[in-house]
Design a protein around this motif. Structure first.
Motif, short mmCIF file in Angstrom:
data_model
loop_
_atom_site.label_atom_id
_atom_site.label_comp_id
_atom_site.label_asym_id
_atom_site.label_seq_id
_atom_site.Cartn_x
_atom_site.Cartn_y
_atom_site.Cartn_z
N VAL A 47 0.84 -1.20 0.00
CA VAL A 47 0.00 0.00 0.00
C VAL A 47 0.88 1.26 0.00
CG1 VAL A 47 -1.71 1.32 1.31
CG2 VAL A 47 -1.94 -1.15 1.10
N GLU A 48 1.97 1.24 0.74
CA GLU A 48 2.88 2.38 0.76
C GLU A 48 3.46 2.63 -0.63
OE1 GLU A 48 4.55 2.42 5.36
OE2 GLU A 48 5.63 1.28 3.82
N ARG A 49 3.81 1.55 -1.33
CA ARG A 49 4.33 1.71 -2.70
C ARG A 49 3.26 2.27 -3.63
NH1 ARG A 49 6.78 -3.31 -1.44
NH2 ARG A 49 5.13 -4.45 -2.54
N GLU A 50 2.02 1.81 -3.45
CA GLU A 50 0.92 2.32 -4.28
C GLU A 50 0.69 3.81 -4.03
OE1 GLU A 50 -3.91 1.91 -4.82
OE2 GLU A 50 -2.80 0.26 -3.89
N ILE A 51 0.72 4.20 -2.76
CA ILE A 51 0.52 5.61 -2.41
C ILE A 51 1.58 6.48 -3.07
CG2 ILE A 51 0.70 7.25 -0.50
CD1 ILE A 51 -0.74 5.14 1.25
N GLN A 52 2.83 6.06 -2.98
CA GLN A 52 3.91 6.83 -3.59
C GLN A 52 3.76 6.87 -5.10
OE1 GLN A 52 6.57 8.52 -1.82
NE2 GLN A 52 6.53 9.47 -3.85
N SER A 53 3.38 5.75 -5.70
CA SER A 53 3.16 5.69 -7.14
C SER A 53 2.02 6.60 -7.57
CB SER A 53 2.88 4.25 -7.57
OG SER A 53 2.57 4.18 -8.95
N ASN A 54 0.94 6.60 -6.78
CA ASN A 54 -0.20 7.47 -7.09
C ASN A 54 0.21 8.94 -7.09
OD1 ASN A 54 -1.94 5.29 -7.28
ND2 ASN A 54 -2.72 5.50 -5.19
N TYR A 55 1.00 9.31 -6.09
CA TYR A 55 1.44 10.70 -5.98
C TYR A 55 2.35 11.08 -7.15
CZ TYR A 55 3.59 14.94 -4.21
OH TYR A 55 4.06 16.24 -4.09
N ASP A 56 3.32 10.24 -7.43
CA ASP A 56 4.26 10.53 -8.52
C ASP A 56 3.52 10.63 -9.85
OD1 ASP A 56 6.31 10.46 -6.69
OD2 ASP A 56 6.93 8.42 -7.18
N SER A 57 2.56 9.74 -10.07
CA SER A 57 1.78 9.74 -11.30
C SER A 57 0.96 11.02 -11.43
CB SER A 57 0.85 8.52 -11.34
OG SER A 57 0.00 8.57 -12.47
N MET A 58 0.32 11.44 -10.34
CA MET A 58 -0.48 12.66 -10.37
C MET A 58 0.39 13.88 -10.66
SD MET A 58 -3.33 14.26 -10.22
CE MET A 58 -4.63 13.38 -9.35
N MET A 59 1.54 13.98 -10.02
CA MET A 59 2.42 15.12 -10.25
C MET A 59 2.89 15.17 -11.71
SD MET A 59 2.42 16.78 -7.47
CE MET A 59 3.75 17.96 -7.67
N ALA A 60 3.15 14.00 -12.30
CA ALA A 60 3.56 13.93 -13.70
C ALA A 60 2.42 14.38 -14.61
CB ALA A 60 4.01 12.52 -14.05
N LEU A 61 1.21 13.94 -14.30
CA LEU A 61 0.04 14.33 -15.11
C LEU A 61 -0.20 15.84 -15.04
CD1 LEU A 61 -2.44 11.42 -14.30
CD2 LEU A 61 -1.45 11.94 -16.53
N LEU A 62 -0.09 16.41 -13.85
CA LEU A 62 -0.29 17.85 -13.70
C LEU A 62 0.78 18.63 -14.49
CD1 LEU A 62 -1.14 18.01 -9.89
CD2 LEU A 62 -2.70 18.55 -11.78
N LYS A 63 2.00 18.14 -14.45
CA LYS A 63 3.07 18.79 -15.21
C LYS A 63 2.82 18.68 -16.70
CE LYS A 63 8.08 18.79 -15.91
NZ LYS A 63 9.39 18.16 -15.54
N ASN A 64 2.41 17.49 -17.16
CA ASN A 64 2.13 17.30 -18.58
C ASN A 64 0.96 18.16 -19.04
OD1 ASN A 64 4.18 15.43 -18.75
ND2 ASN A 64 2.83 13.64 -18.64
N TYR A 65 -0.06 18.26 -18.19
CA TYR A 65 -1.22 19.09 -18.54
C TYR A 65 -0.79 20.54 -18.74
CZ TYR A 65 -5.76 21.35 -18.34
OH TYR A 65 -6.87 22.11 -18.65
N GLU A 66 0.01 21.04 -17.82
CA GLU A 66 0.48 22.42 -17.93
C GLU A 66 1.35 22.62 -19.17
OE1 GLU A 66 2.95 25.77 -15.32
OE2 GLU A 66 2.43 23.83 -14.44
N THR A 67 2.24 21.68 -19.44
CA THR A 67 3.11 21.77 -20.62
C THR A 67 2.30 21.82 -21.90
OG1 THR A 67 4.91 20.60 -19.50
CG2 THR A 67 4.96 20.63 -21.90
N LEU A 68 1.31 20.92 -22.02
CA LEU A 68 0.47 20.88 -23.21
C LEU A 68 -0.36 22.15 -23.35
CD1 LEU A 68 -0.73 17.17 -22.94
CD2 LEU A 68 0.57 18.11 -24.85
N LYS A 69 -0.96 22.58 -22.24
CA LYS A 69 -1.82 23.76 -22.27
C LYS A 69 -1.05 25.00 -22.71
CE LYS A 69 -5.87 25.56 -21.59
NZ LYS A 69 -7.07 25.09 -22.34
N LEU A 70 0.13 25.19 -22.16
CA LEU A 70 0.91 26.38 -22.49
C LEU A 70 1.46 26.32 -23.92
CD1 LEU A 70 2.79 27.28 -19.19
CD2 LEU A 70 0.48 27.84 -19.96
N ALA A 71 1.81 25.12 -24.37
CA ALA A 71 2.29 24.98 -25.76
C ALA A 71 1.17 25.33 -26.74
CB ALA A 71 2.77 23.56 -25.99
#
Length: 218
Positions: A47-71
Motif C-alpha cells: 500500500v505504501e508503494r501504491e501511495i507513492q506511485s499514485n502521488y508521482d503519477s499525479m504530479m507527472a500528469l499535472l506537469k504534462n497538462y500544464e506543458t500541453l496547455k501552455l504549448a
C-alpha cells in the motif's frame, strides 16, 4: 517532441480526464489495525508503494497538462521560437506571456488546488477513522478491565491489568499508513500554489497597467 495541435488537444483532454479520475479513485493515505500489517486488505508495504506511485503519477500528469496547455496557448497566439517583441514577465522564476499566465490561473491552478484539497480530505478522513477506532478500543479496554476487576479483584494485580491492556491495544488499535507525511506535503504544495497565484496576479496587474490597446468606440 514535435506533435500537431490536434494531437496536443487530444492529449490535453485525455490528461485532464485521467487527473479527474485519479482525484476520485487514488489513495494517498491509509491505516492499519494492530499487528495485522495489512492496509486496504493488503500488506502495508504494498500500500505504501501504491501511495507513492499514485502521488508521482499525479504530479507527472499535472506537469504534462500544464506543458500541453501552455504549448497550445503559445501556438494559438502565433508565438514561435523565432518570435520577437513578445511581452513576457517573470512569475516565480519562470518566463511567461500574459496569455500563458492567464491559462495557468484559469486552468492549471484549479487542478493543482483540487489535488491539495483531495490530499487534505483523505488525511482528515484517515485521522478520523484512526481516532474513532482507538477511542472505541479504549472504551472496550476500560469495560473489560472493570468486569475483570469486579470478578477477580483478589487475583488480578496491576501487572496483569497492564498486560491485558497492552495486548488489546496491539491487536485493536489503528495507526496511520502515511509514507509521504501528508501534513508536510500538503503544506508545501499549498505554499507553492499560493506563491504561483500571487506571482500571476502581480504580473498581470503590472502588465495591465502599462500595456496600451487601440479601440474604436461609438
Amino acid at each position: 517532441m514535435d506533435i500537431t495541435i490536434h494531437r496536443a488537444l487530444s492529449q490535453l483532454k485525455t490528461t485532464k480526464a485521467r487527473i479527474t479520475q485519479k482525484l476520485h479513485e487514488d489513495i494517498y493515505i491509509s491505516s492499519t489495525i494492530g499487528k495485522t500489517d495489512l492496509a486496504e486488505g493488503r500488506p502495508v508495504a504494498a500500500v505504501e508503494r501504491e501511495i507513492q506511485s499514485n502521488y508521482d503519477s499525479m504530479m507527472a500528469l499535472l506537469k504534462n497538462y500544464e506543458t500541453l496547455k501552455l504549448a497550445i496557448i503559445r501556438s494559438n497566439s502565433g508565438i514561435t521560437r523565432d518570435s520577437t517583441n513578445i511581452t513576457e514577465g517573470e512569475v516565480n522564476g519562470r518566463r511567461m506571456t500574459v496569455a500563458e499566465a492567464i491559462a495557468v490561473q484559469k486552468y492549471v491552478l484549479p487542478l493543482k488546488t483540487s489535488f491539495v484539497t483531495t490530499l487534505a480530505s483523505q488525511l482528515n478522513n484517515a485521522k478520523h477513522t484512526v481516532e474513532t477506532a482507538n477511542s472505541q478500543a479504549n472504551n472496550e479496554i476500560a469495560t473489560m478491565l472493570d468486569a475483570l476487576s469486579n470478578k477477580d479483584s483478589k487475583n488480578l494485580d496491576r501487572s496483569q491489568i497492564t498486560t491485558i491492556a497492552e495486548a488489546y491495544q496491539q491487536n485493536k488499535f489503528r495507526k496511520l499508513v502515511d509514507p509521504m507525511d501528508l501534513v508536510n506535503k500538503i503544506d508545501t504544495l499549498r505554499k507553492e500554489n499560493d506563491a504561483l497565484a500571487v506571482g500571476i496576479d502581480s504580473f498581470l496587474s503590472k502588465s495591465n497597467a502599462i500595456q496600451h490597446i487601440q479601440v474604436e468606440l461609438d
